[in-house]
Design a protein around this motif. Structure first.
Motif, PDB file in Angstrom:
ATOM      1  N   VAL A 259      25.603  25.358  13.581  1.00  0.00           N
ATOM      2  CA  VAL A 259      26.621  26.396  13.476  1.00  0.00           C
ATOM      3  C   VAL A 259      27.653  25.942  12.458  1.00  0.00           C
ATOM      4  CG1 VAL A 259      28.547  27.470  14.720  1.00  0.00           C
ATOM      5  CG2 VAL A 259      26.343  27.251  15.826  1.00  0.00           C
ATOM      6  N   LEU A 260      28.082  26.840  11.597  1.00  0.00           N
ATOM      7  CA  LEU A 260      29.167  26.492  10.670  1.00  0.00           C
ATOM      8  C   LEU A 260      30.310  27.483  10.912  1.00  0.00           C
ATOM      9  CD1 LEU A 260      28.966  25.293   7.078  1.00  0.00           C
ATOM     10  CD2 LEU A 260      30.490  27.187   7.573  1.00  0.00           C
ATOM     11  N   ILE A 261      31.477  26.923  11.230  1.00  0.00           N
ATOM     12  CA  ILE A 261      32.659  27.760  11.451  1.00  0.00           C
ATOM     13  C   ILE A 261      33.619  27.494  10.303  1.00  0.00           C
ATOM     14  CG2 ILE A 261      34.594  28.263  12.999  1.00  0.00           C
ATOM     15  CD1 ILE A 261      32.880  27.238  15.312  1.00  0.00           C
ATOM     16  N   ALA A 262      34.053  28.549   9.644  1.00  0.00           N
ATOM     17  CA  ALA A 262      34.943  28.359   8.492  1.00  0.00           C
ATOM     18  C   ALA A 262      36.004  29.442   8.472  1.00  0.00           C
ATOM     19  CB  ALA A 262      34.131  28.400   7.198  1.00  0.00           C
ATOM     20  N   CYS A 263      37.205  29.044   8.111  1.00  0.00           N
ATOM     21  CA  CYS A 263      38.289  29.997   7.926  1.00  0.00           C
ATOM     22  C   CYS A 263      38.238  30.434   6.460  1.00  0.00           C
ATOM     23  CB  CYS A 263      39.613  29.323   8.252  1.00  0.00           C
ATOM     24  SG  CYS A 263      40.978  30.445   8.107  1.00  0.00           S
ATOM     25  N   ILE A 264      38.029  31.705   6.212  1.00  0.00           N
ATOM     26  CA  ILE A 264      37.792  32.165   4.843  1.00  0.00           C
ATOM     27  C   ILE A 264      38.804  33.231   4.448  1.00  0.00           C
ATOM     28  CG2 ILE A 264      36.118  33.254   3.288  1.00  0.00           C
ATOM     29  CD1 ILE A 264      33.911  31.943   5.032  1.00  0.00           C
ATOM     30  N   ARG A 265      39.507  32.940   3.372  1.00  0.00           N
ATOM     31  CA  ARG A 265      40.499  33.886   2.838  1.00  0.00           C
ATOM     32  C   ARG A 265      39.810  34.933   1.984  1.00  0.00           C
ATOM     33  NH1 ARG A 265      45.584  31.197   0.576  1.00  0.00           N
ATOM     34  NH2 ARG A 265      46.042  31.374   2.802  1.00  0.00           N
ATOM     35  N   ARG A 266      40.227  36.181   2.134  1.00  0.00           N
ATOM     36  CA  ARG A 266      39.712  37.233   1.251  1.00  0.00           C
ATOM     37  C   ARG A 266      40.416  37.041  -0.094  1.00  0.00           C
ATOM     38  NH1 ARG A 266      38.884  43.065   2.810  1.00  0.00           N
ATOM     39  NH2 ARG A 266      40.274  42.656   4.556  1.00  0.00           N
TER      40      ARG A 266
ATOM     41  N   GLY B  37      42.000   2.321  13.827  1.00  0.00           N
ATOM     42  CA  GLY B  37      43.007   1.279  14.020  1.00  0.00           C
ATOM     43  C   GLY B  37      44.348   1.620  13.392  1.00  0.00           C
ATOM     44  N   HIS B  38      44.470   2.833  12.835  1.00  0.00           N
ATOM     45  CA  HIS B  38      45.727   3.243  12.202  1.00  0.00           C
ATOM     46  C   HIS B  38      46.275   4.502  12.856  1.00  0.00           C
ATOM     47  CE1 HIS B  38      43.917   0.770   8.985  1.00  0.00           C
ATOM     48  NE2 HIS B  38      45.175   0.488   8.683  1.00  0.00           N
ATOM     49  N   ASP B  39      47.575   4.737  12.676  1.00  0.00           N
ATOM     50  CA  ASP B  39      48.124   6.047  13.018  1.00  0.00           C
ATOM     51  C   ASP B  39      47.677   7.025  11.944  1.00  0.00           C
ATOM     52  OD1 ASP B  39      49.393   4.921  15.173  1.00  0.00           O
ATOM     53  OD2 ASP B  39      51.321   4.692  14.162  1.00  0.00           O
ATOM     54  N   ALA B  40      47.544   8.291  12.334  1.00  0.00           N
ATOM     55  CA  ALA B  40      47.091   9.306  11.384  1.00  0.00           C
ATOM     56  C   ALA B  40      48.189  10.336  11.174  1.00  0.00           C
ATOM     57  CB  ALA B  40      45.837   9.992  11.913  1.00  0.00           C
ATOM     58  N   LEU B  41      48.485  10.616   9.907  1.00  0.00           N
ATOM     59  CA  LEU B  41      49.459  11.655   9.564  1.00  0.00           C
ATOM     60  C   LEU B  41      48.734  12.698   8.721  1.00  0.00           C
ATOM     61  CD1 LEU B  41      52.374  12.735   9.480  1.00  0.00           C
ATOM     62  CD2 LEU B  41      52.723  11.370   7.413  1.00  0.00           C
ATOM     63  N   LEU B  42      48.645  13.917   9.258  1.00  0.00           N
ATOM     64  CA  LEU B  42      47.956  15.006   8.555  1.00  0.00           C
ATOM     65  C   LEU B  42      49.004  16.004   8.083  1.00  0.00           C
ATOM     66  CD1 LEU B  42      45.630  13.596  10.015  1.00  0.00           C
ATOM     67  CD2 LEU B  42      44.769  15.829  10.719  1.00  0.00           C
ATOM     68  N   VAL B  43      48.941  16.361   6.798  1.00  0.00           N
ATOM     69  CA  VAL B  43      49.926  17.281   6.228  1.00  0.00           C
ATOM     70  C   VAL B  43      49.169  18.466   5.632  1.00  0.00           C
ATOM     71  CG1 VAL B  43      51.869  17.535   4.636  1.00  0.00           C
ATOM     72  CG2 VAL B  43      51.371  15.286   5.650  1.00  0.00           C
ATOM     73  N   ALA B  44      49.366  19.646   6.226  1.00  0.00           N
ATOM     74  CA  ALA B  44      48.611  20.826   5.802  1.00  0.00           C
ATOM     75  C   ALA B  44      49.553  21.905   5.289  1.00  0.00           C
ATOM     76  CB  ALA B  44      47.802  21.386   6.973  1.00  0.00           C
ATOM     77  N   GLY B  45      49.082  22.618   4.268  1.00  0.00           N
ATOM     78  CA  GLY B  45      49.822  23.783   3.766  1.00  0.00           C
ATOM     79  C   GLY B  45      48.888  24.968   3.705  1.00  0.00           C
ATOM     80  N   GLY B  46      49.244  26.081   4.337  1.00  0.00           N
ATOM     81  CA  GLY B  46      48.453  27.311   4.277  1.00  0.00           C
ATOM     82  C   GLY B  46      47.017  27.108   4.703  1.00  0.00           C
ATOM     83  N   LEU B  47      46.094  27.578   3.856  1.00  0.00           N
ATOM     84  CA  LEU B  47      44.659  27.498   4.151  1.00  0.00           C
ATOM     85  C   LEU B  47      44.159  26.052   4.168  1.00  0.00           C
ATOM     86  CD1 LEU B  47      42.128  29.212   4.652  1.00  0.00           C
ATOM     87  CD2 LEU B  47      41.862  29.402   2.170  1.00  0.00           C
ATOM     88  N   GLY B  48      44.967  25.137   3.640  1.00  0.00           N
ATOM     89  CA  GLY B  48      44.630  23.706   3.697  1.00  0.00           C
ATOM     90  C   GLY B  48      44.462  23.224   5.131  1.00  0.00           C
TER      91      GLY B  48
END
Ligand SMILES: Cc1cc2nc3c(=O)[nH]c(=O)nc-3n(C[C@H](O)[C@H](O)[C@H](O)COP(=O)(O)OP(=O)(O)OC[C@H]3O[C@@H](n4cnc5c(N)ncnc54)[C@H](O)[C@@H]3O)c2cc1C
Ligand code: FES
Length: 275
Positions: free
Chosen positions: A63-70, A104-115
């Motif tokens: 199964v592939l789930i994707a968020c797709i912008r028109r 073994g590290h902390d994770a910092l995720l930075v997202a903008g919009g569709l990113g």
């Protein structure tokens, strides 16, 4: 398995239309394909064309789930397809986020919009290896509250305390905007950095968003002390073949489709014009 040249069949199984022009599509694949977060596929609409997409979840290989912008011709054609429609898929292509770099590290995720789409799959993968990753923080900027993607999933993650989730929007009727487990500020996503306490040298960061965001965010993360070889960003270029044959994606002498689309900041600094 990788489907390099010939698309295989993928049927449209479901469409979640809760965010206008950023629908969540579920495709049932004829062949199992295993993606790493940040890798991409080429989805084709017969008779129209193909476009690149990064899976929003990398769990079930059939199964592939994707968020797709028109966005344009092909994605608009996809938006008109009925459930059960037969489409094509090639992939997985490229290098995704190196999950080992988060261990073994902390994770910092930075997202903008569709990113948020490729970072959703990374967040999901990190939370599934929770015992091997330290504190997980997501900073997510969206144009307005109605455009926030994966609202239900992120609300559940925020409520469970598995990860710290902070939102920011460009516009909102009330300041600050709050709802259940969501806490939302108004401003740019990098303005949330001051709200995060992290041990920079023990942090691995992942960034995905519009090109304008990279200009300030990547070097700002490095300025906070996160090593450039552990700051990762995914580049979006016009992909065609996905396998280093057509040169559509070449930037600074680099095949983004084959050597990326995920690169470390250390590598990006040596690729003039890439960000
Ligand atoms: C690795 C990768 C992962 C991607 N993941 C996703 C995803 O998960 N979800 C999603 O919705 N989209 C994703 N995209 C973007 C998607 O492939 C493009 O929006 C695609 O062009 C849409 O096809 P289209 O025919 O509908 O639009 P087009 O007709 O090709 O383009 C519509 C408009 O967008 C502009 N445009 C298209 N592609 C680019 C680009 N790469 N850079 C700058 N401008 C561009 C065009 O100039 C035009 O104005 C990804 C792209 C890459 C390279
Ligand atoms: S997309 Fe064809 S060479 Fe990269």
């Amino acid at each position: 398995m990788t489907l390099d040249f010939m698309p295989w069949e993928a049927s449209l199984e479901a469409v979640d239309r809760s965010v206008p022009d950023n629908h969540l599509f579920t495709f049932r694949l004829a062949a199992p394909l295993s993606f790493t977060p940040g890798q991409f596929a080429e989805i084709s609409v017969p008779g129209i064309g193909a476009f690149a997409v990064s899976p929003a979840f990398c769990r079930d290989t059939e199964v592939l789930i994707a968020c797709i912008r028109r966005a344009g011709r092909v994605t608009s054609a996809l938006y008109t397809q009925d459930i059960g429609a037969r489409l094509g898929i090639r992939g997985p292509f490229g290098d995704g986020f190196p999950l080992d770099a988060f261990e073994g590290h902390d994770a910092l995720l930075v997202a903008g919009g569709l990113g948020m789409a490729p970072l959703m799959s990374l967040l999901d993968a990190l939370l599934r290896r929770r015992d091997r990753v330290g504190q997980v923080t997501l900073l997510y900027g969206s144009r307005d509250p109605s455009g926030i993607l994966f609202r239900r999933e992120l609300g559940e993650i925020a409520a469970s305390g598995e990860a710290r989730v902070l939102f920011t929007v460009d516009f909102a009727a009330e300041l600050p905007w709050e709802e259940g487990a969501f806490v939302c500020r108004v401003g740019l996503v990098n303005e949330l950095f001051s709200e995060v306490s992290l041990v920079a040298e023990n942090t691995t960061a992942a960034v995905c968003g519009p090109p304008a965001m990279y200009g300030c965010v990547l070097e700002q993360l490095a300025g906070m002390g996160i090593p450039a070889q552990r700051i990762f960003a995914t580049l979006e270029r016009r992909m065609k073949c996905g396998i280093g044959q057509c040169c559509h994606c070449v930037t600074a002498g680099t095949f983004i489709c084959r050597e990326g689309p995920v690169f470390s900041l250390a590598r990006l600094r040596a690729m003039p014009g890439a960000i």
